[in-house]
Design an enzyme around this catalytic site. Structure first.
Site, PDB file in Angstrom:
ATOM      1  N   LYS A 188       7.992   4.503  13.410  1.00 49.85           N
ATOM      2  CA  LYS A 188       8.439   3.379  12.600  1.00 49.85           C
ATOM      3  C   LYS A 188       9.349   3.834  11.449  1.00 49.85           C
ATOM      4  CE  LYS A 188       6.642  -0.590   9.969  1.00 49.85           C
ATOM      5  NZ  LYS A 188       5.526  -1.078   9.149  1.00 49.85           N
ATOM      6  N   GLU A 231      12.316   3.287   8.947  1.00 52.14           N
ATOM      7  CA  GLU A 231      12.732   1.981   8.450  1.00 52.14           C
ATOM      8  C   GLU A 231      13.817   2.085   7.385  1.00 52.14           C
ATOM      9  OE1 GLU A 231       8.841   0.558   7.352  1.00 52.14           O
ATOM     10  OE2 GLU A 231       9.136   1.066   5.244  1.00 52.14           O
ATOM     11  N   HIS A 261       4.392   6.385   7.858  1.00 51.15           N
ATOM     12  CA  HIS A 261       4.486   5.960   9.254  1.00 51.15           C
ATOM     13  C   HIS A 261       4.570   7.212  10.124  1.00 51.15           C
ATOM     14  CE1 HIS A 261       5.111   2.095   7.514  1.00 51.15           C
ATOM     15  NE2 HIS A 261       6.323   2.363   7.085  1.00 51.15           N
ATOM     16  N   LYS A 314      -6.933  -3.004   2.148  1.00 50.92           N
ATOM     17  CA  LYS A 314      -7.050  -2.761   3.586  1.00 50.92           C
ATOM     18  C   LYS A 314      -7.663  -1.385   3.850  1.00 50.92           C
ATOM     19  CE  LYS A 314      -3.159  -5.706   4.961  1.00 50.92           C
ATOM     20  NZ  LYS A 314      -1.853  -5.767   5.669  1.00 50.92           N
ATOM     21  N   ARG A 355      -2.520   4.168   5.598  1.00 52.47           N
ATOM     22  CA  ARG A 355      -2.615   3.770   4.186  1.00 52.47           C
ATOM     23  C   ARG A 355      -3.540   4.697   3.394  1.00 52.47           C
ATOM     24  NH1 ARG A 355      -2.974  -0.891   7.256  1.00 52.47           N
ATOM     25  NH2 ARG A 355      -1.259  -2.376   6.957  1.00 52.47           N
ATOM     26  N   GLN A 394       1.685   4.439   1.715  1.00 50.19           N
ATOM     27  CA  GLN A 394       1.583   4.581   3.165  1.00 50.19           C
ATOM     28  C   GLN A 394       2.587   5.589   3.705  1.00 50.19           C
ATOM     29  OE1 GLN A 394       3.917   0.966   5.050  1.00 50.19           O
ATOM     30  NE2 GLN A 394       2.783   0.237   3.241  1.00 50.19           N
ATOM     31  N   SER A 445       0.813  -1.210   0.000  1.00 46.56           N
ATOM     32  CA  SER A 445       0.000   0.000   0.000  1.00 46.56           C
ATOM     33  C   SER A 445       0.851   1.267   0.000  1.00 46.56           C
ATOM     34  CB  SER A 445      -0.915   0.010   1.225  1.00 46.56           C
ATOM     35  OG  SER A 445      -0.166  -0.151   2.409  1.00 46.56           O
ATOM     36  N   HIS A 487       5.415   6.349   0.716  1.00 44.20           N
ATOM     37  CA  HIS A 487       6.187   5.337   0.003  1.00 44.20           C
ATOM     38  C   HIS A 487       5.321   4.110  -0.260  1.00 44.20           C
ATOM     39  CE1 HIS A 487       6.563   4.202   4.242  1.00 44.20           C
ATOM     40  NE2 HIS A 487       6.810   2.960   3.837  1.00 44.20           N
TER      41      HIS A 487
END
Length: 402
Positions: A126, A128, A103, A291, A285, A101, A99, A266
């Site tokens: 989050k 990453e 964070h 979802k 998302r 999204q 998706s 991203h």
């Protein structure tokens, strides 16, 4: 200490033994049955409650072992993070896009968890890091961050279907915006895109797809026709297909790394990667997903920066490169010991770490570990790795960046 780790079977993962996740887990777990019709998307290595790891020999949860033996984390980790492993280590095997999204940062995560605990499962941020792994068929692909504003304006003014979705007034406001109003105008364009009537989105996408087959090669390249058609095949009618005209399209060779900070939009599109992040599963998302979406929150918090932050590794020794992102929760070492080298001593870390063998076999502490083995290493432990296979040993090690 060897770990038994969680496997996540999300719909975007690769099928059966085509997935590196299934391959790695099957290699070291005789009782793991691979279903060739199942999508094996992620291997989780750590203590997050949505996919915790266990000590393989005793079946004790890693989190429980750490709480009862906090010294294994290292005193600096305990001082900063308490009796908790601050990172979550993963392998991703991507067959179709994840998706679109973002964070949330730590403060936003705390607030979202308080308001919607069933959606935002923990109060942590989050950030990453994704390190591309080899894939016989294709490079690692992603969308990440906004394109330069002039590129976005060019697409908005010259792709009629995109203009129709966002609206001429909004596009004109962005085209005419100065430095003080560009951010608000761009945010409004994205909001209109993501909240447009789904039937109108589907109609305009169909029109764009049809035109993408008819135009000359230069136009096809400009509108990223191949990528558009692939996204449409996986998510027909999804508004996220238009995101390729707003976000940077990034490809990575094996060993290249991409860092994604708080609120950077991203979507990973295809390929395999090693991923490390702060210990969180918070995702906001807005497209390319069946979802639930939270468009309003995403528009509110997202960063409009246009840069793509690739992390260059530091050469630690002859066989070790370390990726240091700008956060304290994690760093990742890539260790490649050639077969002609009889052994290699890993640098001791002041933090507990998790070591994953991706390729080859290694003899550690008189025991041979095959690819797929995951080891928990207490802080300050010294490990000597001997190559125990006919090819080199490729390993990744995650540890706190302190």
């Amino acid at each position: 200490m060897e770990l038994r780790c969680a496997v996540q079977t999300y719909s975007w993962g690769k099928l059966g033994m085509n997935s590196i996740v299934a391959n790695l887990v099957k290699s070291v777990n005789d009782d793991f049955t691979v279903n060739e019709q199942e999508n094996y998307a992620e291997l989780w290595m750590g203590t997050h409650e949505n996919g915790p790891s266990y000590l393989k020999d005793t079946d004790v949860p890693l989190q429980k072992y750490i709480e009862e033996n906090a010294e294994v984390l290292g005193c600096d980790v305990v001082r900063q993070f308490g009796s908790n492993l601050p990172f979550l280590f993963k392998i991703l095997s991507i067959n179709k896009p994840l998706s679109i999204q973002v964070h949330p940062n730590r403060e936003q995560a705390i607030e979202l968890h308080k308001l919607y605990p069933d959606v935002y499962k923990d109060p942590n941020h989050k950030p990453e890091l994704a390190i591309a792994l080899s894939d016989d068929k294709q490079l690692f692909e992603a969308l990440c961050g906004f394109c330069p504003i002039n590129e976005i304006k060019d697409y908005l003014n010259n792709v009629p279907e995109l203009l129709a979705i966002i609206g001429e007034t909004n596009v004109r406001h962005l085209t005419e915006a100065d430095d003080s109003t560009t951010d608000a105008a761009l945010r409004q364009c994205l909001h209109n895109l993501m909240t447009c009537d789904p039937n109108e989105v589907a109609r305009q996408l169909r029109s764009l797809i049809d035109r993408s087959y008819e135009k000359d090669d230069n136009y096809k390249q400009w509108i990223k026709a191949d990528l558009l058609q692939r996204l449409y095949k996986d998510y027909p009618g999804d508004v996220g297909c238009f995101a390729i005209y707003l976000f940077n399209y990034v490809t990575m060779q094996p060993g290249e790394a991409l860092y994604i900070g708080a609120n950077v939009p991203h979507a990973y599109l295809s390929g395999n990667c090693v991923e490390c992040m702060a210990c969180s599963d918070n995702v906001i998302r807005a497209g390319l997903t069946p979802k639930p979406k939270d468009v309003e929150t995403l528009i509110k918090v997202l960063s409009l920066e246009s840069s793509v932050q690739k992390i260059q590794p530091l050469q630690e020794d002859m066989f070790t490169q370390v990726f240091y992102p700008p956060v304290s929760e994690f760093a990742v070492a890539k260790i490649n010991v050639p077969k002609k080298r009889p052994f290699h001593t890993l640098k001791p870390r002041i933090s507990a770490s998790i070591l994953l063998i991706v390729e080859g076999k290694a003899k550690i502490s008189s025991k041979i570990f095959a690819h797929g083995s995951v080891l928990f290493i207490p802080a300050n432990d010294v490990l000597k790795v001997e190559v125990a296979s006919s090819n080199s040993v490729l390993m990744f090690q995650a540890f706190a960046n302190i």
